[in-house]
Design a protein around this motif. Structure first.
Motif, mmCIF file in Angstrom:
data_model
loop_
_atom_site.group_PDB
_atom_site.id
_atom_site.type_symbol
_atom_site.label_atom_id
_atom_site.label_comp_id
_atom_site.label_asym_id
_atom_site.label_seq_id
_atom_site.Cartn_x
_atom_site.Cartn_y
_atom_site.Cartn_z
ATOM 1 N N LYS A 36 -8.692 -6.406 -16.218
ATOM 2 C CA LYS A 36 -8.499 -5.266 -15.436
ATOM 3 C C LYS A 36 -7.496 -5.894 -14.507
ATOM 4 O O LYS A 36 -7.359 -6.947 -14.106
ATOM 5 N N PRO A 37 -6.372 -5.106 -13.927
ATOM 6 C CA PRO A 37 -5.523 -5.522 -12.837
ATOM 7 C C PRO A 37 -6.077 -6.064 -11.787
ATOM 8 O O PRO A 37 -7.313 -5.950 -11.299
ATOM 9 N N SER A 38 -5.452 -7.065 -10.899
ATOM 10 C CA SER A 38 -6.030 -7.748 -9.716
ATOM 11 C C SER A 38 -6.040 -6.544 -8.597
ATOM 12 O O SER A 38 -5.547 -5.494 -8.599
ATOM 13 N N ALA A 39 -6.897 -6.986 -7.722
ATOM 14 C CA ALA A 39 -6.892 -6.082 -6.552
ATOM 15 C C ALA A 39 -5.987 -6.179 -5.664
ATOM 16 O O ALA A 39 -4.884 -7.253 -5.668
ATOM 17 N N VAL A 40 -5.257 -5.083 -4.868
ATOM 18 C CA VAL A 40 -4.316 -5.173 -3.984
ATOM 19 C C VAL A 40 -4.499 -5.993 -2.859
ATOM 20 O O VAL A 40 -5.548 -6.466 -2.612
ATOM 21 N N LYS A 41 -3.509 -6.512 -2.436
ATOM 22 C CA LYS A 41 -3.572 -7.585 -1.184
ATOM 23 C C LYS A 41 -2.975 -7.107 0.052
ATOM 24 O O LYS A 41 -2.054 -6.147 0.099
ATOM 25 N N GLU A 42 -3.424 -7.501 1.139
ATOM 26 C CA GLU A 42 -2.637 -7.439 2.280
ATOM 27 C C GLU A 42 -2.716 -6.064 2.902
ATOM 28 O O GLU A 42 -1.908 -5.150 3.467
ATOM 29 N N LEU A 43 -3.707 -5.297 2.572
ATOM 30 C CA LEU A 43 -4.002 -3.640 2.761
ATOM 31 C C LEU A 43 -4.183 -3.632 4.263
ATOM 32 O O LEU A 43 -4.692 -4.344 5.206
ATOM 33 N N LYS A 44 -3.115 -3.006 4.732
ATOM 34 C CA LYS A 44 -3.212 -2.888 6.452
ATOM 35 C C LYS A 44 -2.773 -1.293 6.842
ATOM 36 O O LYS A 44 -2.154 -0.532 6.008
ATOM 37 N N VAL A 45 -2.824 -0.955 8.020
ATOM 38 C CA VAL A 45 -2.662 0.503 8.664
ATOM 39 C C VAL A 45 -1.683 0.042 9.656
ATOM 40 O O VAL A 45 -1.755 -0.766 10.559
ATOM 41 N N THR A 46 -0.316 0.899 9.892
ATOM 42 C CA THR A 46 0.563 0.850 10.628
ATOM 43 C C THR A 46 0.811 2.183 11.195
ATOM 44 O O THR A 46 0.423 3.307 10.664
ATOM 45 N N ASP A 47 1.526 2.247 12.287
ATOM 46 C CA ASP A 47 2.254 3.454 12.966
ATOM 47 C C ASP A 47 0.959 4.246 13.249
ATOM 48 O O ASP A 47 1.186 5.715 12.731
ATOM 49 N N ILE A 48 -0.221 4.254 13.807
ATOM 50 C CA ILE A 48 -1.141 5.056 13.984
ATOM 51 C C ILE A 48 -1.189 5.821 15.058
ATOM 52 O O ILE A 48 -0.555 5.376 15.953
ATOM 53 N N SER A 49 -0.991 7.359 14.889
ATOM 54 C CA SER A 49 -1.018 8.086 16.069
ATOM 55 C C SER A 49 -2.185 8.933 16.180
ATOM 56 O O SER A 49 -3.293 8.674 15.588
ATOM 57 N N ASN A 50 -2.193 9.949 17.048
ATOM 58 C CA ASN A 50 -3.522 11.010 16.846
ATOM 59 C C ASN A 50 -3.542 11.900 15.690
ATOM 60 O O ASN A 50 -4.787 12.038 15.482
ATOM 61 N N THR A 51 -2.657 11.649 14.963
ATOM 62 C CA THR A 51 -2.754 12.773 13.702
ATOM 63 C C THR A 51 -2.264 12.022 12.343
ATOM 64 O O THR A 51 -2.356 12.777 11.178
ATOM 65 N N THR A 52 -1.510 10.911 12.575
ATOM 66 C CA THR A 52 -0.800 10.217 11.320
ATOM 67 C C THR A 52 -1.192 8.712 11.515
ATOM 68 O O THR A 52 -1.426 8.116 12.323
ATOM 69 N N ALA A 53 -1.140 8.208 10.110
ATOM 70 C CA ALA A 53 -1.087 6.605 9.810
ATOM 71 C C ALA A 53 -0.394 6.517 8.640
ATOM 72 O O ALA A 53 -0.380 7.121 7.842
ATOM 73 N N THR A 54 0.076 5.112 8.677
ATOM 74 C CA THR A 54 0.676 4.654 7.164
ATOM 75 C C THR A 54 -0.121 3.472 6.717
ATOM 76 O O THR A 54 -0.532 2.484 7.502
ATOM 77 N N ILE A 55 -0.399 3.526 5.483
ATOM 78 C CA ILE A 55 -1.186 2.638 4.590
ATOM 79 C C ILE A 55 -0.130 1.886 3.683
ATOM 80 O O ILE A 55 0.494 2.424 3.216
ATOM 81 N N GLN A 56 -0.116 0.443 4.068
ATOM 82 C CA GLN A 56 0.565 -0.480 3.125
ATOM 83 C C GLN A 56 -0.032 -1.485 2.538
ATOM 84 O O GLN A 56 -1.193 -1.796 3.021
ATOM 85 N N TRP A 57 0.357 -1.978 1.336
ATOM 86 C CA TRP A 57 -0.350 -3.073 0.608
ATOM 87 C C TRP A 57 0.643 -3.851 -0.315
ATOM 88 O O TRP A 57 1.765 -3.476 -0.326
ATOM 89 N N ALA A 58 0.319 -5.001 -0.482
ATOM 90 C CA ALA A 58 0.980 -5.655 -1.659
ATOM 91 C C ALA A 58 0.645 -5.599 -2.791
ATOM 92 O O ALA A 58 -0.579 -5.142 -3.289
#
Length: 229
Positions: A36-58
């Protein structure tokens, strides 16, 4: 059969008189098992506001390539998660609830639809302040009790004022902090008998000054003074 193993096959034809032909032989190797494929790395959350957020990963990896990513978003205190998919390595979440905790799980899917080990990250949205206090304007006239925001802090006018920067008002100036506990350490009035060095701050006639270099007895608002507003 076993993955990644060599095999040999012989075939003999037999007629109705039970006479056998010469054997035909062929060999082959079964394909190696693809994990099976490798797990994603460096999963993080940025630009958090009261109603939005951005999810990023390698990006995850697989010998046969990654087909997509599955993203699961679960609100704290609920049992049902919101599922979505993307081919990229970032996704923006919208329509979130303010001041609420969320858990995000990301899994990679390869081109054989094999799914990686899930990776999870948690975050909490901010709280909406709902402030309607306007930003300070150098051209606007303010009177006693008017409120403004300046450099992220709230100020209240002590009396009529125009063009006076709230953070340079001084102890007896036209502005005061609405929340004094957020202010910097108090700045003393200028003294003719005190020695000041570069970076020292004083207040003089309602304005705040900063020393350019060593000085003593030089009036802050004088022409050519070693002080700057």
């Amino acid at each position: 059969m076993t993955a990644g193993t060599n095999y040999s096959v012989k075939v003999v034809a037999v007629d109705k008189k039970d006479q056998s032909s010469e054997a035909g032989e062929a060999s082959f190797t079964t394909a190696k098992e693809i994990g099976k494929p490798s797990a994603v790395k460096e999963l993080k959350v940025t630009d958090i506001s009261n109603t939005t957020a951005t999810i990023q990963w390698a990006a995850a990896t697989s010998p046969i390539g990654i087909k997509k990513y599955q993203v699961s978003v679960k609100e704290s205190g609920t049992t049902q998660a919101k599922e979505s998919e993307t081919v990229g390595t970032t996704i923006k979440l919208t329509s979130l609830k303010e001041n609420t905790s969320y858990t995000v799980t990301v899994k990679a899917v390869d081109n054989e639809n094999q799914v990686s080990t899930p990776v999870t990250v948690a975050f909490t949205t901010t709280k909406e302040t709902g402030s309607t206090i306007p930003e300070w304007s150098a051209t606007k006239i303010y009177v006693a009790k008017d409120r403004v925001m300046y450099k992220g802090k709230e100020y209240i006018a002590n009396h009529w004022t125009q063009g006076n920067h709230p953070d340079q008002s001084g102890a007896y100036g036209p502005w005061r902090l609405a929340n004094p506990e957020l202010s910097e350490p108090s700045i003393s009035e200028w003294s003719a008998s005190k020695i000041y060095v570069a970076g020292d701050k004083v207040t003089y006639k309602g304005n705040q000054y900063k020393a350019k270099w060593w000085t003593k007895g030089n009036v802050p608002d004088a022409i050519g003074s070693p002080w700057q507003l």
